[in-house]
Design a protein around this motif. Sequence first.
Motif: not given
Length: 69
Positions: A43-52, A13-17
């Motif tokens: 959905f993972v942002v900056a190495g952290e899963c924020v939604l599953r 989605v982006t470089e971080q997501a």
Amino acid sequence: MKARELFNRRVSVTEQAFAELVLWEVPEPLSGSKHRYKYRLAFVVAGECVLRYDNESGKATTSMCAAGK
């Protein structure tokens, strides 16, 4: 029949997501389901899963999560 992976994609989605989508066909419907598919979206942002979102029994269908969980 063993479970068969039908789809497995990671979409940047982006470089971080990124979003990761996985779909399996399973021999028998999962508990509470009428179909023979198991699925997962993360959905993972900056190495952290924020939604599953998944249909694995024993878990909430939608959850906020930490990476690797």
